[in-house]
Design a protein around this motif. Sequence first.
Motif, mmCIF file in Angstrom:
data_model
loop_
_atom_site.group_PDB
_atom_site.id
_atom_site.type_symbol
_atom_site.label_atom_id
_atom_site.label_comp_id
_atom_site.label_asym_id
_atom_site.label_seq_id
_atom_site.Cartn_x
_atom_site.Cartn_y
_atom_site.Cartn_z
ATOM 1 N N LEU A 236 -3.959 6.549 3.540
ATOM 2 C CA LEU A 236 -3.238 6.270 4.780
ATOM 3 C C LEU A 236 -3.093 7.509 5.642
ATOM 4 N N PHE A 299 -4.098 -2.843 10.896
ATOM 5 C CA PHE A 299 -3.242 -4.019 10.703
ATOM 6 C C PHE A 299 -3.274 -4.522 9.261
ATOM 7 N N MET A 300 -4.358 -4.265 8.550
ATOM 8 C CA MET A 300 -4.493 -4.813 7.203
ATOM 9 C C MET A 300 -4.005 -3.860 6.112
ATOM 10 N N THR A 301 -3.485 -2.692 6.504
ATOM 11 C CA THR A 301 -3.147 -1.707 5.482
ATOM 12 C C THR A 301 -1.785 -1.947 4.868
ATOM 13 N N GLY A 302 -1.095 -2.975 5.303
ATOM 14 C CA GLY A 302 0.198 -3.266 4.707
ATOM 15 C C GLY A 302 1.337 -2.500 5.350
ATOM 16 N N ILE A 303 1.137 -2.032 6.577
ATOM 17 C CA ILE A 303 2.243 -1.363 7.243
ATOM 18 C C ILE A 303 3.241 -2.387 7.759
ATOM 19 N N PRO A 305 5.497 -5.041 9.402
ATOM 20 C CA PRO A 305 5.135 -6.068 10.387
ATOM 21 C C PRO A 305 5.679 -5.775 11.783
ATOM 22 N N ARG A 308 3.460 -3.578 13.520
ATOM 23 C CA ARG A 308 2.246 -4.249 13.938
ATOM 24 C C ARG A 308 2.451 -5.000 15.238
ATOM 25 N N MET B 93 1.131 -15.392 13.069
ATOM 26 C CA MET B 93 1.244 -14.324 12.099
ATOM 27 C C MET B 93 2.436 -14.546 11.177
ATOM 28 N N LYS B 161 -6.947 -11.582 4.238
ATOM 29 C CA LYS B 161 -7.558 -10.265 4.144
ATOM 30 C C LYS B 161 -6.467 -9.217 4.018
ATOM 31 N N LYS B 162 -6.679 -8.298 3.123
ATOM 32 C CA LYS B 162 -5.690 -7.216 2.977
ATOM 33 C C LYS B 162 -6.385 -6.015 2.363
ATOM 34 N N ASP B 163 -5.988 -4.831 2.817
ATOM 35 C CA ASP B 163 -6.607 -3.627 2.279
ATOM 36 C C ASP B 163 -6.122 -3.364 0.858
ATOM 37 N N ILE B 165 -5.594 -0.412 -1.489
ATOM 38 C CA ILE B 165 -5.481 1.028 -1.300
ATOM 39 C C ILE B 165 -4.936 1.639 -2.589
ATOM 40 N N ARG B 168 -0.928 2.124 -3.940
ATOM 41 C CA ARG B 168 -0.173 1.318 -2.995
ATOM 42 C C ARG B 168 -0.387 -0.137 -3.344
ATOM 43 N N ASN B 170 -0.273 -3.918 -1.751
ATOM 44 C CA ASN B 170 -0.152 -4.762 -0.565
ATOM 45 C C ASN B 170 -0.085 -6.216 -1.001
#
Lengths: 817, 221
Positions: A236, A299-303, A305, A308, B93, B161-163, B165, B168, B170
């Motif tokens: 990140l 947006f997909m890194t889990g930060i 919401p 976002r 969302m 879809k999700k990263d 990492i 970490r 998610n």
Amino acid sequence: MAHANNKPNPLVVWLFTTNHKNVGILYLVTSLYFLVVAGILALTFRMQLSAPNMVFLAADSYNQAVTLHGLFMLLWVTTPLAAAFANYVVPIQIGAKDMAFPRLNALSYWLYLASGIVALSSFFAPGGTADWGWTTYAPLNTLQYSPQAGGSLMGLAILLLLSSTIVATSNFMVTIFRLRAPGMKLSYLPLFSIFWLVTQFLLLWAFPAFAAPLLMLVSDRVLGTVFFTAAEGGALLWDHLLWFFGHPEVYILVLPGLAIAGDVLAVFSRRQLYAKKVIIIAVSVAAFLSYVVWVHHMFMTGIHPGLREVFNITTELISIPFGAIMLSYILTLFGGRIRATTPFLFALGSVILFIIGGASGVFNSSVALDVGMRGTFWVVGHFHYTIVGGGITGLIAGLYYWWPKMTGRMFSEKLGKLHFAIYMIGFNLLYFPMHLLYDMPRRIFFYDATTGWGPINMLITMGSWIFASSFIILFINLINSLRHGPKVGDDPWGGANYSLEWNVPSPPPEFNFPKGVPVITAQGLEFRQPWEIKMGITTTGGQQLYGTTALPTNGGSHVAEHGEEHGPHLSPWPFILSIGVALTMIGLVFGVPLLLQGVVIFIASIVGWAWEDVKEKFHVAIEALGEKWPFDRVENVPLGMWFFLFGEVALFGPLFAAYFFVRANSAYTGFAWPLPGQIHSTVMGAISTIILLTSGLATSLALVAIKNNNQRGLKAGLLTAFILGLAVLFIEGFQWAELFAEGYTFGTDIAASIYYLITGIHGAHILAGLLIIIYLLAKAYKGGYNAEKHMGVYAFAIYWGFVVGVWLFTFPLFYLI
Amino acid sequence: MAAPAPSAEIWNSLFMMYVTSAVVISAVVLAILGYFVLRYRQPSSSLADGGQDEPEFRIGAEPTRGSAKVAIALSVILGLLFVGLTASTFSAMEFMEEIPEDNPNALHIKVTAFQWGWQFTYPNGRTITGELRVPVNTPIVLEITSRDVFHTFAIAAFKVKKDAIPDRINFAWFEAKEAGEYRIQCYELCGTGHAKMIATLLAMETEQFEAWYGKLSEEKG
């Protein structure tokens, strides 16, 4: 070199030139060469993707081809191609004889070429080059997962390119702000010069911000720090820093091409731009917004919401200024008398393709749709429509538009139109079907038939051939034109009333304006002799000029007016210095002899350059007599230093941000951040702080002294600053040595890594400062400074103040908290 | 079209809404542009004069053309449209991202990405690689991480879809409506094996799933 200005050898001219037009042509040829290289790479991997189960490129070759294609197109092709035109026409458009710092301009070019050669040579390193995609995601980019030395070499090549750009940026900013013709307000400039200025602001903040993570990466790979392997930094940390650079970079790529499109639409429809002020405001707003949208790439890194949603909105906001620009462009044509020449067609193509790319971009701003789109060919299609469609197509319009100006010869309109037709067909066949592959992942080298992606990919690959072949027509046309093209006059397109470059010969003479100094008056453009301007005779009617026409207060005694009064417009040092840097970098991988040669050449060139300066052998003093708003009261050299230091802020900013990022994360990962005094001696840090502050004082005293023509005070101040700076370096080195002896090294933990990196970069800045002091002292002993002429000392004082200032941030972070 | 998962259904309808507005707006704008070009185009013979006829622009003249109001009004219209799109994005969302953590029926599965494959660990400790078996009509909560580099977990057909990492975790969730096989694939370049980093999602009828896994209800606590 002293006699070379009479009839110099052409090879000498091209290697040692500092003339902005020659530098522009060098940029043009080089960037087109890299375009062909990166384009051929794309053709190879499009071949691999043309059908399911294809065996053409192996996975590692494919990954390297994709990575180099991306990096080259982004860094070594698009912006340098724009820089080619900017070098050639911006000084003319603003009414200057050359850039503010011609030698630095040549240096920018040669460093650019050197960086490109280093990047290409990385291909031949054992194990190949970088293979992680241009985005270089961590931790795939670390030694553990990508051990090949070519990857590190690529990192160095990019750093070299970034430094070339920062030099160029500071130069362009001073040039555009301070070298304008009398009466030439910023808003009178054509869009290309205005957008190019905006682009410089983007470059000045974005490129150094990219240098920060690259420095971390190279230090991870070469020195063994742990930025991208430690849990506190890792993926990140890279993501944030990369994309903070990444989105402004998109506008850096697109704006010059769009600007050319706007100018060309206006010239060839014979109409004013529609709502030019709105366009200027919109582009500035878009440039600003580009710094607050980077999270949409994550947006997909889990930060969080909420975060976002914020970035979703900022991203959608961007479409408003760009929408305004596009609508203004379209309305420009309303009621025009349009001549559909080749440049016009490409300008039109740029607008059409950018509108389509903008529409598909709205999809990507949506956090919900992004779930489907991210990492797919939809995204590939989208950004090729904007960057290639909007940006490159506009630049090709510029190539046709300015070609007769640069060569004095016209090209074939028929071939130009054929090029356009095939270009548009190939482009749309290549990139539009990518939107249909919104489930196909990017950067896969292989897919099987069950996916159903085969037929569309075949279409795309065929499009790539058609698109590539259109460039062959372009090159044939240009080469033909060089040999047989009909000669053109000053103004083949009827642009004389639009911008200055169509009021000078094609190609323009060495100092651009043979008829005198261009002066913009209420009546329009006039050419006056320099003495007339100095005497205050500014217009035929004796009317006042617009704006603030600052005349040189010293009577302009050292203002060179004619070519003959300039020194030779040549300097060997930018070229030689770049050879030294390139050999040094290549030698790191390919062998110590090369490395040593490189270092020797590098040091020799620095000494040679400084000596050329001390002896004042090179004095192409490009002083302008005209508009300098809003920097009327700052001289060129200090202003250049200010801009450079803004870039430095953008380098240190992300480094400190990285510090806070990893420190905040250590609370989650359970890493015990060292307590104050536990590792670094607070007393030693405080001593460094006091010594540095004192050296800052000594520098200021030196500046005050020379302002009063006190030569001894100048030397004493500089010498004191030198000794104090050296002392700080020694203290720093002593601390490092002690820590190393205790086994606290680069890779001990994340806290050690960030400590060594920030203090190391700061130490390098001190070292550079010491070298500058040696140069200043040498010049001072030669009597090179006096009460009127001391801008070098002034610029150094600003630089040194910055170095002290950075330490004032560094000290508390590592020693007190 | 029949979507195999609620997330895909919502995504598809949002996508169609964006496509419609994008196509309509671009078509109108490009049509106006095309009309202007054709309407105001001069015969190519007029090029012969070198384009020297009097243009409207002049160097050093204050720009007089264009009413800023027009540009601003048009921009506001565009802006309003985007506000509308954004609002529907946010509501979509909310559904796609709202992890049903408290839903007692949800099945929690740990996903570990590695170079190059996918490993799935069930609440009962059962671990399989390369295949994810789930019961239909049951919310599945994924806890996604990576053992080595940055990957991206995706079930394209479901628009999930999700990263993935390292260091970490998610979260993502989905629910399969129909039994069948779907493709799980990596969407971030992760090395030479990236293209083949594929697993199969096997959505099974509940009875079949329980025959393979054991009683679901006992596993949750």
